[in-house]
Design a protein around this motif. Sequence first.
Motif, mmCIF file in Angstrom:
data_model
loop_
_atom_site.group_PDB
_atom_site.id
_atom_site.type_symbol
_atom_site.label_atom_id
_atom_site.label_comp_id
_atom_site.label_asym_id
_atom_site.label_seq_id
_atom_site.Cartn_x
_atom_site.Cartn_y
_atom_site.Cartn_z
ATOM 1 N N VAL A 11 0.828 -1.199 0.000
ATOM 2 C CA VAL A 11 0.000 0.000 0.000
ATOM 3 C C VAL A 11 0.863 1.251 0.000
ATOM 4 O O VAL A 11 1.000 1.913 -1.002
ATOM 5 C CB VAL A 11 -0.995 0.006 1.190
ATOM 6 N N ARG A 12 1.515 1.566 1.098
ATOM 7 C CA ARG A 12 2.314 2.784 1.153
ATOM 8 C C ARG A 12 3.658 2.504 1.811
ATOM 9 O O ARG A 12 3.716 1.824 2.829
ATOM 10 C CB ARG A 12 1.578 3.887 1.934
ATOM 11 N N ASN A 16 1.293 1.755 6.469
ATOM 12 C CA ASN A 16 0.057 2.435 6.136
ATOM 13 C C ASN A 16 -0.491 3.282 7.270
ATOM 14 O O ASN A 16 -1.279 4.192 7.044
ATOM 15 C CB ASN A 16 -0.981 1.389 5.740
ATOM 16 N N TYR A 19 -0.439 7.083 7.167
ATOM 17 C CA TYR A 19 -1.432 7.746 6.321
ATOM 18 C C TYR A 19 -2.817 7.723 6.969
ATOM 19 O O TYR A 19 -3.508 8.742 7.051
ATOM 20 C CB TYR A 19 -1.491 7.067 4.949
ATOM 21 N N TRP A 20 -3.251 6.532 7.450
ATOM 22 C CA TRP A 20 -4.632 6.358 7.893
ATOM 23 C C TRP A 20 -4.895 6.858 9.310
ATOM 24 O O TRP A 20 -5.995 7.357 9.599
ATOM 25 C CB TRP A 20 -5.023 4.883 7.803
ATOM 26 N N TRP A 125 -6.450 2.114 -2.794
ATOM 27 C CA TRP A 125 -5.259 2.700 -2.177
ATOM 28 C C TRP A 125 -4.042 1.787 -2.246
ATOM 29 O O TRP A 125 -2.935 2.203 -1.897
ATOM 30 C CB TRP A 125 -5.553 3.034 -0.711
ATOM 31 N N GLN A 127 -0.924 0.211 -3.627
ATOM 32 C CA GLN A 127 0.012 0.617 -4.679
ATOM 33 C C GLN A 127 0.477 -0.570 -5.506
ATOM 34 O O GLN A 127 0.452 -0.529 -6.738
ATOM 35 C CB GLN A 127 1.205 1.347 -4.051
ATOM 36 N N PRO A 163 -8.667 9.488 -6.161
ATOM 37 C CA PRO A 163 -7.874 8.553 -5.349
ATOM 38 C C PRO A 163 -8.674 7.373 -4.802
ATOM 39 O O PRO A 163 -8.114 6.301 -4.585
ATOM 40 C CB PRO A 163 -7.347 9.442 -4.214
ATOM 41 N N TRP A 164 -9.953 7.550 -4.544
ATOM 42 C CA TRP A 164 -10.768 6.482 -3.956
ATOM 43 C C TRP A 164 -11.458 5.619 -5.014
ATOM 44 O O TRP A 164 -12.267 4.765 -4.689
ATOM 45 C CB TRP A 164 -11.820 7.073 -3.020
#
Length: 203
Positions: A11-12, A16, A19-20, A125, A127, A163-164
Amino acid sequence: MSPRTRAHGTVRAGGNSAYWEPLWRSGRRYRNIDVPEREALYRQVGIGAGRPALDIGTGDGGLVRALTDLGYRTTGIDCAPGALSAARHEHPGLDFRRFDFGTDDPAELPGPAFSLITCRLVYPWVQDKPGFLALVRQLLAPGGVFWVSASVHRPRSGEAARPWEVSAAEVALLASAWSRADVTQLDESYHCFALHPGRPRVR
């Protein structure tokens, strides 16, 4: 890649939670599961009969509640402590655990395989979608189902996906390499996918 392979970077980068967690801490909430979505869930995954299920990115735990009501033995995982706090408050007694699908070891999950894996409002979301999907397939028990719900981009005057949203190409990737991909469209953009392992055949 075995089920015990780490899912770095799905994801990131860096995990994650960075971010969340601020979003959950700020009071951000997301689309609730309504009656049409519950009905679609029942049609697509059926009665659980005590089989194990894993909800990735559980958020406030609404999907874990719905799956538990269907008879699944469900674990909800999320990387954000704020999300888990909300889930435990709203659904006491259910199984919620902190787990970052992008950095943590799948061997830490409560079982080697799951009859049902769900991913609600999370897939856009991700990646590294091919890596994520490969790991999901590794974690699915024989005959299992991967259930995904997401907003699908509907191009208007060449606008890019938000983005969503998932693009048409990302939907094609999601639905590929499964024996069956059943799709329910709940409104103009919101889709639910029930994906079954095996050779590609979309209906």
